[in-house]
Write a protein that holds these residues in place. Structure first.
Motif, PDB file in Angstrom:
ATOM      1  N   UNK A  34       0.800  -1.211   0.000  1.00 22.99           N
ATOM      2  CA  UNK A  34       0.000   0.000   0.000  1.00 22.99           C
ATOM      3  C   UNK A  34       0.844   1.278   0.000  1.00 22.99           C
ATOM      4  N   UNK A  35       1.892   1.418   0.832  1.00 26.46           N
ATOM      5  CA  UNK A  35       2.679   2.659   0.790  1.00 26.46           C
ATOM      6  C   UNK A  35       3.274   2.921  -0.594  1.00 26.46           C
ATOM      7  N   UNK A  36       3.756   1.871  -1.241  1.00 23.70           N
ATOM      8  CA  UNK A  36       4.322   2.025  -2.578  1.00 23.70           C
ATOM      9  C   UNK A  36       3.244   2.465  -3.568  1.00 23.70           C
ATOM     10  N   UNK A  37       2.051   1.878  -3.429  1.00 30.90           N
ATOM     11  CA  UNK A  37       0.948   2.218  -4.322  1.00 30.90           C
ATOM     12  C   UNK A  37       0.537   3.681  -4.168  1.00 30.90           C
ATOM     13  N   UNK A  38       0.551   4.187  -2.937  1.00 35.49           N
ATOM     14  CA  UNK A  38       0.166   5.580  -2.698  1.00 35.49           C
ATOM     15  C   UNK A  38       1.065   6.516  -3.501  1.00 35.49           C
ATOM     16  N   UNK A  39       2.360   6.232  -3.493  1.00 29.63           N
ATOM     17  CA  UNK A  39       3.298   7.069  -4.234  1.00 29.63           C
ATOM     18  C   UNK A  39       3.113   6.912  -5.736  1.00 29.63           C
ATOM     19  N   UNK A  40       2.985   5.678  -6.194  1.00 34.19           N
ATOM     20  CA  UNK A  40       2.870   5.433  -7.636  1.00 34.19           C
ATOM     21  C   UNK A  40       1.585   6.033  -8.212  1.00 34.19           C
ATOM     22  N   UNK A  41       0.476   5.862  -7.489  1.00 33.30           N
ATOM     23  CA  UNK A  41      -0.799   6.367  -7.981  1.00 33.30           C
ATOM     24  C   UNK A  41      -0.820   7.886  -8.064  1.00 33.30           C
ATOM     25  N   UNK A  42      -0.015   8.553  -7.221  1.00 34.90           N
ATOM     26  CA  UNK A  42       0.053  10.013  -7.234  1.00 34.90           C
ATOM     27  C   UNK A  42       1.129  10.531  -8.178  1.00 34.90           C
ATOM     28  N   UNK A  43       1.820   9.620  -8.863  1.00 27.97           N
ATOM     29  CA  UNK A  43       2.883  10.034  -9.769  1.00 27.97           C
ATOM     30  C   UNK A  43       4.112  10.547  -9.048  1.00 27.97           C
ATOM     31  N   UNK A  44       4.356  10.025  -7.843  1.00 28.24           N
ATOM     32  CA  UNK A  44       5.494  10.486  -7.041  1.00 28.24           C
ATOM     33  C   UNK A  44       6.755   9.687  -7.312  1.00 28.24           C
ATOM     34  N   UNK A  45       6.746   8.801  -8.292  1.00 31.82           N
ATOM     35  CA  UNK A  45       7.908   8.088  -8.825  1.00 31.82           C
ATOM     36  C   UNK A  45       8.868   7.589  -7.750  1.00 31.82           C
ATOM     37  N   UNK A  46       8.458   6.580  -6.948  1.00 32.98           N
ATOM     38  CA  UNK A  46       9.339   6.077  -5.893  1.00 32.98           C
ATOM     39  C   UNK A  46      10.573   5.381  -6.451  1.00 32.98           C
ATOM     40  N   UNK A  47      11.720   5.694  -5.865  1.00 31.56           N
ATOM     41  CA  UNK A  47      12.995   5.111  -6.293  1.00 31.56           C
ATOM     42  C   UNK A  47      13.761   4.665  -5.058  1.00 31.56           C
ATOM     43  N   UNK A  48      14.077   3.358  -4.985  1.00 30.14           N
ATOM     44  CA  UNK A  48      14.890   2.834  -3.883  1.00 30.14           C
ATOM     45  C   UNK A  48      16.108   2.158  -4.498  1.00 30.14           C
ATOM     46  N   UNK A  49      17.238   2.863  -4.578  1.00 31.81           N
ATOM     47  CA  UNK A  49      18.426   2.304  -5.231  1.00 31.81           C
ATOM     48  C   UNK A  49      19.022   1.107  -4.507  1.00 31.81           C
ATOM     49  N   UNK A  50      18.819   1.030  -3.192  1.00 29.46           N
ATOM     50  CA  UNK A  50      19.431  -0.043  -2.397  1.00 29.46           C
ATOM     51  C   UNK A  50      18.313  -0.801  -1.693  1.00 29.46           C
ATOM     52  N   UNK A  51      18.100  -2.059  -2.066  1.00 29.76           N
ATOM     53  CA  UNK A  51      16.948  -2.819  -1.580  1.00 29.76           C
ATOM     54  C   UNK A  51      17.162  -3.492  -0.235  1.00 29.76           C
ATOM     55  N   UNK A  52      18.401  -3.822   0.103  1.00 32.02           N
ATOM     56  CA  UNK A  52      18.634  -4.661   1.282  1.00 32.02           C
ATOM     57  C   UNK A  52      19.499  -4.017   2.350  1.00 32.02           C
ATOM     58  N   UNK A  53      19.764  -2.724   2.240  1.00 33.23           N
ATOM     59  CA  UNK A  53      20.568  -2.025   3.250  1.00 33.23           C
ATOM     60  C   UNK A  53      20.281  -0.537   3.132  1.00 33.23           C
ATOM     61  N   UNK A  54      20.665   0.209   4.157  1.00 29.70           N
ATOM     62  CA  UNK A  54      20.513   1.662   4.099  1.00 29.70           C
ATOM     63  C   UNK A  54      21.386   2.210   2.975  1.00 29.70           C
ATOM     64  N   UNK A  55      20.919   3.256   2.339  1.00 29.65           N
ATOM     65  CA  UNK A  55      21.653   3.851   1.225  1.00 29.65           C
ATOM     66  C   UNK A  55      22.919   4.528   1.742  1.00 29.65           C
ATOM     67  N   UNK A  56      24.096   4.126   1.275  1.00 27.17           N
ATOM     68  CA  UNK A  56      25.337   4.773   1.724  1.00 27.17           C
ATOM     69  C   UNK A  56      25.321   6.263   1.423  1.00 27.17           C
ATOM     70  N   UNK A  57      26.009   7.046   2.251  1.00 27.46           N
ATOM     71  CA  UNK A  57      25.977   8.499   2.120  1.00 27.46           C
ATOM     72  C   UNK A  57      26.465   8.949   0.753  1.00 27.46           C
ATOM     73  N   UNK A  58      27.474   8.291   0.202  1.00 23.80           N
ATOM     74  CA  UNK A  58      27.975   8.680  -1.122  1.00 23.80           C
ATOM     75  C   UNK A  58      26.889   8.523  -2.180  1.00 23.80           C
ATOM     76  N   UNK A  59      26.117   7.437  -2.078  1.00 22.78           N
ATOM     77  CA  UNK A  59      25.029   7.222  -3.029  1.00 22.78           C
ATOM     78  C   UNK A  59      23.877   8.189  -2.779  1.00 22.78           C
ATOM     79  N   UNK A  60      23.637   8.486  -1.501  1.00 22.34           N
ATOM     80  CA  UNK A  60      22.595   9.457  -1.183  1.00 22.34           C
ATOM     81  C   UNK A  60      22.902  10.806  -1.827  1.00 22.34           C
TER      82      UNK A  60
END
Length: 317
Positions: free
Chosen positions: A17-43
């Motif tokens: 549901x949280x993902x759907x809320x963003x997608x349905x509103x056109x908020x284009x969710x992007x999660x570059x790192x699926x299994x760990x917190x995003x490193x600061x350099x990548x952030x």
């Protein structure tokens, strides 16, 4: 189309549901790192394209905000915003939102589980039995003991209810909660040092000091009742961890159970890793499917509202 950069791997882990809320509103969710917190350099690499941030325990500093010229909202996937420079966001006109109450029951239940496990040595018994042992480890009953709750918000009040069901006496310290409210939940309002001196077990449910100084420094830890149990499922910066390890080793503390640490993951040379009568868990008190769904939906909805030019429901003031 606005981009919502998600830095925490737990967002929408147990609900679409949280993902759907963003997608349905056109908020284009992007999660570059699926299994760990995003490193600061990548952030910092992805930040220039982000219109919204949904973050976990990441340090969202003025540097991150300045690297994000399109940024319109910062959402904490959780409750505590001590890792976000709220003042810097405010000065830049960027609202910070969170999900108050979404994980209160999860954390309160887990905290009481830590208390039971620490007092009755459940983890130590499991480790011994799994290795071929058969120990008879003694620990005190909770009935009639005094629990001191530091921070008497949603989580502290739920914890108080669980403790009362076990027949515990309750002390509470929270300078922002009227004494009448504390008494209405069956606890006696007291000063912090009084609580530490009287309680058989102490549980922390308050944000850390902005200065970084621990609430429970060596002197306050040493002033606690001999044989007391310390529970921390809030923030690691609340406790002088080296002093706690020393006092566990000396026998001053009966036990300690901690789910939050000043450095996470816990370093290999951290003194608490070798301390006796210690239960250590991986900052997972809020990790229930119910809490995950609630906090994800709450922050997604507020992100969508801000991107649409509306005021958020849960803005941090």
């Amino acid at each position: 189309m606005p981009t919502t950069l998600i830095t925490t791997p737990t967002f929408a882990r147990h609900s679409t549901r949280p993902w759907q809320i963003l997608e349905e509103a056109g908020a284009d969710p992007l999660r570059p790192c699926e299994d760990a917190a995003l490193p600061i350099a990548d952030l910092l690499k992805y930040a220039p394209e982000a219109d919204a941030l949904i973050v976990g325990m990441d340090a969202i500093t003025a540097e991150v905000m300045d690297a994000s010229p399109r940024l319109k909202v910062i959402a904490k996937h959780g409750v505590g915003v001590d890792t976000i420079d709220v003042a810097a966001a405010r000065s830049r006109g960027i609202p910070v939102v969170c999900a108050p109450g979404s994980n209160s029951r999860a954390v309160a239940e887990y905290t009481f589980g830590l208390l039971l496990s620490a007092t009755r040595s459940l983890a130590a018994s499991h480790t011994s039995v799994a290795a071929g042992g058969w120990p008879k480890l003694f620990g005190p009953e909770l009935h009639g003991k005094t629990l001191g709750i530091v921070g008497f918000g949603r989580i502290g009040r739920l914890l108080a209810g669980y403790a009362r069901a076990f027949g515990m006496e309750l002390l509470a310290h929270d300078p922002y909660v009227p004494g009448a409210d504390v008494r209405a939940h069956g606890a006696e309002p007291v000063a912090l040092d009084t609580l530490l001196a009287r309680a058989d077990a102490v549980s922390l449910h308050t944000p850390p000091d902005p200065s970084g100084a621990p609430l429970l420094d060596r002197a306050r830890l040493a002033a606690m009742k001999r044989g007391a149990v310390l529970i921390n499922a809030a923030r690691g910066g609340l406790v002088d961890e080296r002093a706690l390890a020393d006092l566990l080793s000396s026998g001053h503390f009966g036990a300690a159970a901690l789910d939050a640490f000043s450095t996470e993951p816990l370093p290999a040379d951290h003194p608490l890793r070798q301390a006796p009568r210690t239960l250590l868990t991986s900052h997972m008190a809020a990790c229930t499917p119910e809490a995950n769904q609630a906090m994800g939906a709450m922050v997604a909805e507020d992100v969508v509202r801000v991107l649409a030019g509306k005021g958020p429901h849960h803005q941090v003031r």
